[in-house]
Design a protein around this motif. Structure first.
Motif, PDB file in Angstrom:
ATOM      1  N   ARG A 165       4.192  -7.653  11.502  1.00 54.21           N
ATOM      2  CA  ARG A 165       4.414  -6.227  11.711  1.00 54.21           C
ATOM      3  C   ARG A 165       4.281  -5.520  10.366  1.00 54.21           C
ATOM      4  O   ARG A 165       4.585  -6.087   9.321  1.00 54.21           O
ATOM      5  CB  ARG A 165       5.783  -5.956  12.318  1.00 54.21           C
ATOM      6  CG  ARG A 165       5.883  -6.510  13.744  1.00 54.21           C
ATOM      7  CD  ARG A 165       7.112  -6.097  14.470  1.00 54.21           C
ATOM      8  NE  ARG A 165       7.304  -4.672  14.670  1.00 54.21           N
ATOM      9  CZ  ARG A 165       6.747  -3.958  15.669  1.00 54.21           C
ATOM     10  NH1 ARG A 165       5.962  -4.534  16.533  1.00 54.21           N
ATOM     11  NH2 ARG A 165       7.013  -2.667  15.797  1.00 54.21           N
ATOM     12  N   ILE A 166       3.853  -4.278  10.410  1.00 53.02           N
ATOM     13  CA  ILE A 166       3.694  -3.499   9.194  1.00 53.02           C
ATOM     14  C   ILE A 166       4.897  -2.581   9.059  1.00 53.02           C
ATOM     15  O   ILE A 166       5.165  -1.752   9.935  1.00 53.02           O
ATOM     16  CB  ILE A 166       2.384  -2.699   9.228  1.00 53.02           C
ATOM     17  CG1 ILE A 166       1.211  -3.674   9.312  1.00 53.02           C
ATOM     18  CG2 ILE A 166       2.274  -1.800   8.003  1.00 53.02           C
ATOM     19  CD1 ILE A 166      -0.120  -3.050   9.595  1.00 53.02           C
ATOM     20  N   SER A 167       5.627  -2.751   7.984  1.00 50.77           N
ATOM     21  CA  SER A 167       6.818  -1.944   7.729  1.00 50.77           C
ATOM     22  C   SER A 167       6.468  -0.807   6.790  1.00 50.77           C
ATOM     23  O   SER A 167       5.750  -0.993   5.811  1.00 50.77           O
ATOM     24  CB  SER A 167       7.914  -2.791   7.093  1.00 50.77           C
ATOM     25  OG  SER A 167       8.327  -3.806   7.977  1.00 50.77           O
ATOM     26  N   CYS A 168       7.006   0.370   7.093  1.00 44.24           N
ATOM     27  CA  CYS A 168       6.836   1.538   6.239  1.00 44.24           C
ATOM     28  C   CYS A 168       8.196   1.907   5.678  1.00 44.24           C
ATOM     29  O   CYS A 168       9.176   1.997   6.420  1.00 44.24           O
ATOM     30  CB  CYS A 168       6.269   2.711   7.029  1.00 44.24           C
ATOM     31  SG  CYS A 168       6.197   4.229   6.048  1.00 44.24           S
ATOM     32  N   TYR A 169       8.252   2.104   4.368  1.00 45.31           N
ATOM     33  CA  TYR A 169       9.480   2.511   3.686  1.00 45.31           C
ATOM     34  C   TYR A 169       9.218   3.850   3.018  1.00 45.31           C
ATOM     35  O   TYR A 169       8.263   3.997   2.258  1.00 45.31           O
ATOM     36  CB  TYR A 169       9.855   1.496   2.609  1.00 45.31           C
ATOM     37  CG  TYR A 169      10.098   0.115   3.146  1.00 45.31           C
ATOM     38  CD1 TYR A 169      11.365  -0.270   3.552  1.00 45.31           C
ATOM     39  CD2 TYR A 169       9.060  -0.792   3.253  1.00 45.31           C
ATOM     40  CE1 TYR A 169      11.604  -1.544   4.042  1.00 45.31           C
ATOM     41  CE2 TYR A 169       9.286  -2.070   3.753  1.00 45.31           C
ATOM     42  CZ  TYR A 169      10.555  -2.434   4.141  1.00 45.31           C
ATOM     43  OH  TYR A 169      10.782  -3.689   4.640  1.00 45.31           O
ATOM     44  N   THR A 189      14.232   5.524   4.612  1.00 41.60           N
ATOM     45  CA  THR A 189      14.011   5.165   6.012  1.00 41.60           C
ATOM     46  C   THR A 189      13.024   4.017   6.096  1.00 41.60           C
ATOM     47  O   THR A 189      12.242   3.776   5.173  1.00 41.60           O
ATOM     48  CB  THR A 189      13.457   6.349   6.835  1.00 41.60           C
ATOM     49  OG1 THR A 189      12.180   6.722   6.311  1.00 41.60           O
ATOM     50  CG2 THR A 189      14.389   7.538   6.793  1.00 41.60           C
ATOM     51  N   ARG A 190      13.061   3.309   7.224  1.00 44.15           N
ATOM     52  CA  ARG A 190      12.135   2.210   7.449  1.00 44.15           C
ATOM     53  C   ARG A 190      11.819   2.138   8.934  1.00 44.15           C
ATOM     54  O   ARG A 190      12.684   2.310   9.782  1.00 44.15           O
ATOM     55  CB  ARG A 190      12.750   0.891   7.010  1.00 44.15           C
ATOM     56  CG  ARG A 190      11.798  -0.287   7.179  1.00 44.15           C
ATOM     57  CD  ARG A 190      12.469  -1.601   6.905  1.00 44.15           C
ATOM     58  NE  ARG A 190      13.363  -2.000   7.968  1.00 44.15           N
ATOM     59  CZ  ARG A 190      12.981  -2.633   9.089  1.00 44.15           C
ATOM     60  NH1 ARG A 190      11.733  -2.938   9.281  1.00 44.15           N
ATOM     61  NH2 ARG A 190      13.864  -2.969   9.988  1.00 44.15           N
ATOM     62  N   PHE A 191      10.555   1.913   9.231  1.00 42.52           N
ATOM     63  CA  PHE A 191      10.145   1.628  10.602  1.00 42.52           C
ATOM     64  C   PHE A 191       9.006   0.629  10.542  1.00 42.52           C
ATOM     65  O   PHE A 191       8.399   0.432   9.498  1.00 42.52           O
ATOM     66  CB  PHE A 191       9.729   2.900  11.362  1.00 42.52           C
ATOM     67  CG  PHE A 191       8.552   3.622  10.773  1.00 42.52           C
ATOM     68  CD1 PHE A 191       7.259   3.322  11.176  1.00 42.52           C
ATOM     69  CD2 PHE A 191       8.734   4.614   9.832  1.00 42.52           C
ATOM     70  CE1 PHE A 191       6.175   3.984  10.644  1.00 42.52           C
ATOM     71  CE2 PHE A 191       7.655   5.288   9.292  1.00 42.52           C
ATOM     72  CZ  PHE A 191       6.369   4.970   9.705  1.00 42.52           C
ATOM     73  N   SER A 192       8.759  -0.031  11.653  1.00 37.33           N
ATOM     74  CA  SER A 192       7.682  -1.013  11.659  1.00 37.33           C
ATOM     75  C   SER A 192       6.793  -0.797  12.876  1.00 37.33           C
ATOM     76  O   SER A 192       7.233  -0.294  13.912  1.00 37.33           O
ATOM     77  CB  SER A 192       8.228  -2.439  11.639  1.00 37.33           C
ATOM     78  OG  SER A 192       8.925  -2.709  12.831  1.00 37.33           O
ATOM     79  N   LEU A 193       5.540  -1.167  12.713  1.00 33.32           N
ATOM     80  CA  LEU A 193       4.523  -1.027  13.751  1.00 33.32           C
ATOM     81  C   LEU A 193       3.753  -2.329  13.858  1.00 33.32           C
ATOM     82  O   LEU A 193       3.611  -3.049  12.872  1.00 33.32           O
ATOM     83  CB  LEU A 193       3.532   0.083  13.378  1.00 33.32           C
ATOM     84  CG  LEU A 193       4.090   1.479  13.140  1.00 33.32           C
ATOM     85  CD1 LEU A 193       3.044   2.337  12.448  1.00 33.32           C
ATOM     86  CD2 LEU A 193       4.493   2.096  14.463  1.00 33.32           C
ATOM     87  N   LEU A 208       0.835  -1.195   0.000  1.00 34.65           N
ATOM     88  CA  LEU A 208       0.000   0.000   0.000  1.00 34.65           C
ATOM     89  C   LEU A 208       0.868   1.242   0.000  1.00 34.65           C
ATOM     90  O   LEU A 208       2.031   1.212   0.387  1.00 34.65           O
ATOM     91  CB  LEU A 208      -0.901   0.024   1.236  1.00 34.65           C
ATOM     92  CG  LEU A 208      -1.802  -1.174   1.473  1.00 34.65           C
ATOM     93  CD1 LEU A 208      -2.666  -0.944   2.696  1.00 34.65           C
ATOM     94  CD2 LEU A 208      -2.659  -1.473   0.263  1.00 34.65           C
ATOM     95  N   THR A 209       0.274   2.360  -0.408  1.00 37.39           N
ATOM     96  CA  THR A 209       0.948   3.650  -0.378  1.00 37.39           C
ATOM     97  C   THR A 209      -0.066   4.727  -0.033  1.00 37.39           C
ATOM     98  O   THR A 209      -1.268   4.556  -0.240  1.00 37.39           O
ATOM     99  CB  THR A 209       1.637   3.956  -1.724  1.00 37.39           C
ATOM    100  OG1 THR A 209       2.386   5.160  -1.600  1.00 37.39           O
ATOM    101  CG2 THR A 209       0.650   4.071  -2.855  1.00 37.39           C
ATOM    102  N   GLU A 210       0.433   5.833   0.503  1.00 39.93           N
ATOM    103  CA  GLU A 210      -0.428   6.992   0.746  1.00 39.93           C
ATOM    104  C   GLU A 210      -0.279   8.015  -0.368  1.00 39.93           C
ATOM    105  O   GLU A 210      -1.235   8.679  -0.729  1.00 39.93           O
ATOM    106  CB  GLU A 210      -0.038   7.693   2.057  1.00 39.93           C
ATOM    107  CG  GLU A 210      -0.362   6.928   3.297  1.00 39.93           C
ATOM    108  CD  GLU A 210       0.118   7.687   4.507  1.00 39.93           C
ATOM    109  OE1 GLU A 210      -0.743   8.053   5.317  1.00 39.93           O
ATOM    110  OE2 GLU A 210       1.336   7.924   4.621  1.00 39.93           O
ATOM    111  N   ASN A 211       0.942   8.158  -0.878  1.00 40.50           N
ATOM    112  CA  ASN A 211       1.229   9.238  -1.809  1.00 40.50           C
ATOM    113  C   ASN A 211       2.044   8.800  -3.023  1.00 40.50           C
ATOM    114  O   ASN A 211       2.505   9.633  -3.783  1.00 40.50           O
ATOM    115  CB  ASN A 211       1.972  10.350  -1.074  1.00 40.50           C
ATOM    116  CG  ASN A 211       3.181   9.842  -0.338  1.00 40.50           C
ATOM    117  OD1 ASN A 211       3.721   8.798  -0.661  1.00 40.50           O
ATOM    118  ND2 ASN A 211       3.594  10.579   0.669  1.00 40.50           N
ATOM    119  N   GLY A 212       2.267   7.518  -3.186  1.00 36.94           N
ATOM    120  CA  GLY A 212       3.034   7.019  -4.318  1.00 36.94           C
ATOM    121  C   GLY A 212       4.522   6.892  -4.048  1.00 36.94           C
ATOM    122  O   GLY A 212       5.227   6.238  -4.798  1.00 36.94           O
ATOM    123  N   THR A 213       5.011   7.533  -2.982  1.00 40.78           N
ATOM    124  CA  THR A 213       6.435   7.437  -2.678  1.00 40.78           C
ATOM    125  C   THR A 213       6.709   6.542  -1.476  1.00 40.78           C
ATOM    126  O   THR A 213       7.770   5.947  -1.379  1.00 40.78           O
ATOM    127  CB  THR A 213       7.053   8.822  -2.407  1.00 40.78           C
ATOM    128  OG1 THR A 213       6.391   9.421  -1.297  1.00 40.78           O
ATOM    129  CG2 THR A 213       6.930   9.711  -3.625  1.00 40.78           C
TER     130      THR A 213
END
Length: 83
Positions: free
Chosen positions: A34-38, A42-46, A20-25
């Motif tokens: 866990r859900i990873s955000c890239y 940078t990367r973090f997970s929740l 998934l993406t919010e803004n294409g980037t």
């Protein structure tokens, strides 16, 4: 990109292995419960509950990776390296 209705639909797609993406980037991926955000190197997970709480009001889209070929650069490359 296909816009998702709400956080519940976003969670369902994540569980199916979609990106998934919010803004294409930025990208959100479910890995090892866990859900990873890239984003921007940078990367973090929740955990899913934290993700739901933080992002419940955001809009999400299914991420579609597209390959863009620069025809001019491609032509110049093959013209130069022609054998």
């Amino acid at each position: 990109m296909q816009k998702l209705r709400d956080i519940n639909e976003a969670m369902a797609y994540l569980k199916e292995g979609e990106i998934l993406t919010e803004n294409g980037t930025n990208r959100f991926v479910l890995r090892e419960e866990r859900i990873s955000c890239y984003e921007n190197g940078t990367r973090f997970s929740l955990d899913p509950d934290e993700f739901r709480e933080l992002y419940q009001k955001n809009s999400f889209y299914l991420y579609e990776e597209t390959v863009q070929i620069d025809e001019d650069k491609d032509e110049a490359y093959y013209r130069y390296y022609r054998k």
